[in-house]
Design a protein around this motif. Structure first.
Motif, PDB file in Angstrom:
ATOM      1  N   MET A   1       0.843  -1.179   0.000  1.00 33.11           N
ATOM      2  CA  MET A   1       0.000   0.000   0.000  1.00 33.11           C
ATOM      3  C   MET A   1       0.890   1.244   0.000  1.00 33.11           C
ATOM      4  SD  MET A   1      -3.023   0.781   2.675  1.00 33.11           S
ATOM      5  CE  MET A   1      -2.533   2.024   3.826  1.00 33.11           C
ATOM      6  N   SER A   2       0.701   2.143  -0.957  1.00 33.35           N
ATOM      7  CA  SER A   2       1.520   3.343  -1.013  1.00 33.35           C
ATOM      8  C   SER A   2       0.835   4.465  -0.249  1.00 33.35           C
ATOM      9  CB  SER A   2       1.776   3.764  -2.459  1.00 33.35           C
ATOM     10  OG  SER A   2       0.590   4.264  -3.023  1.00 33.35           O
ATOM     11  N   THR A   3       1.646   5.284   0.363  1.00 35.05           N
ATOM     12  CA  THR A   3       1.115   6.407   1.110  1.00 35.05           C
ATOM     13  C   THR A   3       1.323   7.669   0.297  1.00 35.05           C
ATOM     14  OG1 THR A   3       1.726   5.304   3.154  1.00 35.05           O
ATOM     15  CG2 THR A   3       1.236   7.639   3.285  1.00 35.05           C
ATOM     16  N   GLN A   4       0.262   8.381   0.027  1.00 38.67           N
ATOM     17  CA  GLN A   4       0.310   9.626  -0.729  1.00 38.67           C
ATOM     18  C   GLN A   4       0.484  10.782   0.240  1.00 38.67           C
ATOM     19  OE1 GLN A   4      -0.119   9.878  -4.126  1.00 38.67           O
ATOM     20  NE2 GLN A   4       0.008  12.079  -4.189  1.00 38.67           N
ATOM     21  N   SER A   5       1.495  11.616   0.016  1.00 39.16           N
ATOM     22  CA  SER A   5       1.690  12.791   0.855  1.00 39.16           C
ATOM     23  C   SER A   5       0.760  13.899   0.386  1.00 39.16           C
ATOM     24  CB  SER A   5       3.135  13.277   0.781  1.00 39.16           C
ATOM     25  OG  SER A   5       3.986  12.358   1.394  1.00 39.16           O
ATOM     26  N   HIS A   6       0.264  14.664   1.328  1.00 38.67           N
ATOM     27  CA  HIS A   6      -0.580  15.815   1.028  1.00 38.67           C
ATOM     28  C   HIS A   6       0.133  17.059   1.523  1.00 38.67           C
ATOM     29  CE1 HIS A   6      -3.934  13.274  -0.133  1.00 38.67           C
ATOM     30  NE2 HIS A   6      -3.670  12.535   0.931  1.00 38.67           N
ATOM     31  N   PHE A   7      -0.037  18.153   0.771  1.00 41.55           N
ATOM     32  CA  PHE A   7       0.658  19.382   1.088  1.00 41.55           C
ATOM     33  C   PHE A   7      -0.327  20.527   1.166  1.00 41.55           C
ATOM     34  CE2 PHE A   7       3.680  16.511  -0.743  1.00 41.55           C
ATOM     35  CZ  PHE A   7       4.828  16.704  -0.004  1.00 41.55           C
ATOM     36  N   ASP A   8       0.000  21.521   1.999  1.00 43.15           N
ATOM     37  CA  ASP A   8      -0.835  22.720   2.066  1.00 43.15           C
ATOM     38  C   ASP A   8      -0.358  23.731   1.029  1.00 43.15           C
ATOM     39  OD1 ASP A   8       1.395  24.006   3.151  1.00 43.15           O
ATOM     40  OD2 ASP A   8       0.577  24.127   5.168  1.00 43.15           O
ATOM     41  N   ARG A   9      -0.964  24.896   0.998  1.00 41.84           N
ATOM     42  CA  ARG A   9      -0.613  25.919  -0.002  1.00 41.84           C
ATOM     43  C   ARG A   9       0.811  26.430   0.134  1.00 41.84           C
ATOM     44  NH1 ARG A   9      -6.185  29.395   0.022  1.00 41.84           N
ATOM     45  NH2 ARG A   9      -7.402  27.843  -1.110  1.00 41.84           N
ATOM     46  N   SER A  10       1.383  26.304   1.333  1.00 39.40           N
ATOM     47  CA  SER A  10       2.764  26.753   1.561  1.00 39.40           C
ATOM     48  C   SER A  10       3.784  25.669   1.211  1.00 39.40           C
ATOM     49  CB  SER A  10       2.957  27.163   3.019  1.00 39.40           C
ATOM     50  OG  SER A  10       2.096  28.199   3.361  1.00 39.40           O
ATOM     51  N   ARG A  11       3.311  24.542   0.707  1.00 39.68           N
ATOM     52  CA  ARG A  11       4.138  23.388   0.358  1.00 39.68           C
ATOM     53  C   ARG A  11       4.729  22.701   1.582  1.00 39.68           C
ATOM     54  NH1 ARG A  11       7.683  25.434  -4.586  1.00 39.68           N
ATOM     55  NH2 ARG A  11       6.552  27.360  -4.684  1.00 39.68           N
ATOM     56  N   LEU A  12       4.019  22.808   2.697  1.00 36.70           N
ATOM     57  CA  LEU A  12       4.366  22.035   3.884  1.00 36.70           C
ATOM     58  C   LEU A  12       3.567  20.741   3.837  1.00 36.70           C
ATOM     59  CD1 LEU A  12       4.237  24.813   6.610  1.00 36.70           C
ATOM     60  CD2 LEU A  12       6.271  23.851   5.533  1.00 36.70           C
ATOM     61  N   GLU A  13       4.204  19.639   4.211  1.00 38.68           N
ATOM     62  CA  GLU A  13       3.514  18.354   4.222  1.00 38.68           C
ATOM     63  C   GLU A  13       2.531  18.320   5.384  1.00 38.68           C
ATOM     64  OE1 GLU A  13       4.572  13.614   4.128  1.00 38.68           O
ATOM     65  OE2 GLU A  13       5.927  14.955   5.203  1.00 38.68           O
ATOM     66  N   ILE A  14       1.313  17.911   5.128  1.00 38.28           N
ATOM     67  CA  ILE A  14       0.302  17.767   6.177  1.00 38.28           C
ATOM     68  C   ILE A  14       0.534  16.426   6.877  1.00 38.28           C
ATOM     69  CG2 ILE A  14      -2.160  17.565   6.658  1.00 38.28           C
ATOM     70  CD1 ILE A  14      -2.586  19.313   4.085  1.00 38.28           C
ATOM     71  N   VAL A  15       0.652  16.477   8.174  1.00 39.80           N
ATOM     72  CA  VAL A  15       0.929  15.284   8.977  1.00 39.80           C
ATOM     73  C   VAL A  15      -0.385  14.765   9.544  1.00 39.80           C
ATOM     74  CG1 VAL A  15       2.213  14.394  10.957  1.00 39.80           C
ATOM     75  CG2 VAL A  15       3.206  16.212   9.556  1.00 39.80           C
ATOM     76  N   GLY A  16      -0.645  13.482   9.400  1.00 37.57           N
ATOM     77  CA  GLY A  16      -1.868  12.867   9.906  1.00 37.57           C
ATOM     78  C   GLY A  16      -1.882  12.765  11.423  1.00 37.57           C
ATOM     79  N   PRO A  17      -3.071  12.543  12.001  1.00 36.20           N
ATOM     80  CA  PRO A  17      -3.206  12.512  13.467  1.00 36.20           C
ATOM     81  C   PRO A  17      -2.304  11.503  14.177  1.00 36.20           C
ATOM     82  CG  PRO A  17      -5.358  12.655  12.436  1.00 36.20           C
ATOM     83  CD  PRO A  17      -4.370  12.435  11.331  1.00 36.20           C
ATOM     84  N   ALA A  18      -2.189  10.282  13.656  1.00 38.05           N
ATOM     85  CA  ALA A  18      -1.351   9.273  14.327  1.00 38.05           C
ATOM     86  C   ALA A  18       0.108   9.703  14.331  1.00 38.05           C
ATOM     87  CB  ALA A  18      -1.511   7.916  13.653  1.00 38.05           C
ATOM     88  N   ASP A  19       0.581  10.244  13.195  1.00 36.31           N
ATOM     89  CA  ASP A  19       1.961  10.725  13.134  1.00 36.31           C
ATOM     90  C   ASP A  19       2.163  11.950  14.023  1.00 36.31           C
ATOM     91  OD1 ASP A  19       2.798   8.701  11.434  1.00 36.31           O
ATOM     92  OD2 ASP A  19       2.378   9.867   9.621  1.00 36.31           O
ATOM     93  N   CYS A  20       1.141  12.796  14.130  1.00 29.45           N
ATOM     94  CA  CYS A  20       1.228  13.952  15.036  1.00 29.45           C
ATOM     95  C   CYS A  20       1.470  13.497  16.466  1.00 29.45           C
ATOM     96  CB  CYS A  20      -0.051  14.790  14.970  1.00 29.45           C
ATOM     97  SG  CYS A  20      -0.226  15.824  13.510  1.00 29.45           S
ATOM     98  N   LEU A  21       0.719  12.481  16.908  1.00 29.84           N
ATOM     99  CA  LEU A  21       0.904  11.979  18.273  1.00 29.84           C
ATOM    100  C   LEU A  21       2.286  11.381  18.451  1.00 29.84           C
ATOM    101  CD1 LEU A  21      -2.584  10.395  18.998  1.00 29.84           C
ATOM    102  CD2 LEU A  21      -1.683  12.574  19.829  1.00 29.84           C
ATOM    103  N   GLN A  22       2.773  10.674  17.438  1.00 28.88           N
ATOM    104  CA  GLN A  22       4.117  10.107  17.520  1.00 28.88           C
ATOM    105  C   GLN A  22       5.152  11.220  17.638  1.00 28.88           C
ATOM    106  OE1 GLN A  22       5.234   7.715  14.155  1.00 28.88           O
ATOM    107  NE2 GLN A  22       7.013   6.886  15.191  1.00 28.88           N
TER     108      GLN A  22
END
Length: 152
Positions: A1-22
């Motif tokens: 399963m590949s993980t697609q990165s998502h970015f905001d308008r500033s080209r910062l990668e959006i971090v998901g909730p589980a990774d945020c807690l980590q």
């Protein structure tokens, strides 16, 4: 399963909730943002992450009163490499509360709680995380719109 990165308008990668807690659990110091006297206040605190709860010590004062009221607060932690221009930031929001006397001893024995400030009989406060958001600044070549990312 590949993980697609998502970015905001500033080209910062959006971090998901589980990774945020980590990420939150990987650092010992964060900033509590709360209201004091009707104005925003920001204080550095040593903390530990207990599942999806932030726990820290405090003396009596503005933070303690905010917890007694059950105020909605924000908490921010980050890590930045100034030389490489990479890093991350995570912001958690939730209600602040005072840890009950019944739970204090158990938490003190199970969590690596400490404070850089000397305190006599500190209180334990808890921030139950209700929402969490994070952003990661990637190396230039890995950001969308960079020359090397277009060549892939």
């Amino acid at each position: 399963m590949s993980t697609q990165s998502h970015f905001d308008r500033s080209r910062l990668e959006i971090v998901g909730p589980a990774d945020c807690l980590q990420l939150l659990g990987s650092v010992p110091l964060g900033r509590l943002v709360y209201t004091s006297g009707g104005l925003p206040a920001v204080r550095l605190v040593n903390f530990v992450l207990d599942d999806d709860t932030i726990v820290f010590s405090t003396a009596s004062g503005d933070k303690f009163r905010a917890a007694e009221r059950g105020d909605v607060v924000a908490f921010e932690a980050d890590e930045v490499d100034l030389e490489r221009h990479v890093g991350w930031t995570v912001t958690a929001v939730g209600h602040l509360s005072v840890v009950s006397a019944d739970e204090v001893e158990a938490l003190r024995h199970s969590l690596p709680l400490h404070s850089w400030l000397p305190m006599d009989d500190p209180y334990l406060l808890r921030l139950g995380i209700e929402s969490v958001h994070g952003r990661r600044l990637l190396p230039w070549a890995q950001r969308p719109g960079s020359a090397s990312s277009r060549r892939r």
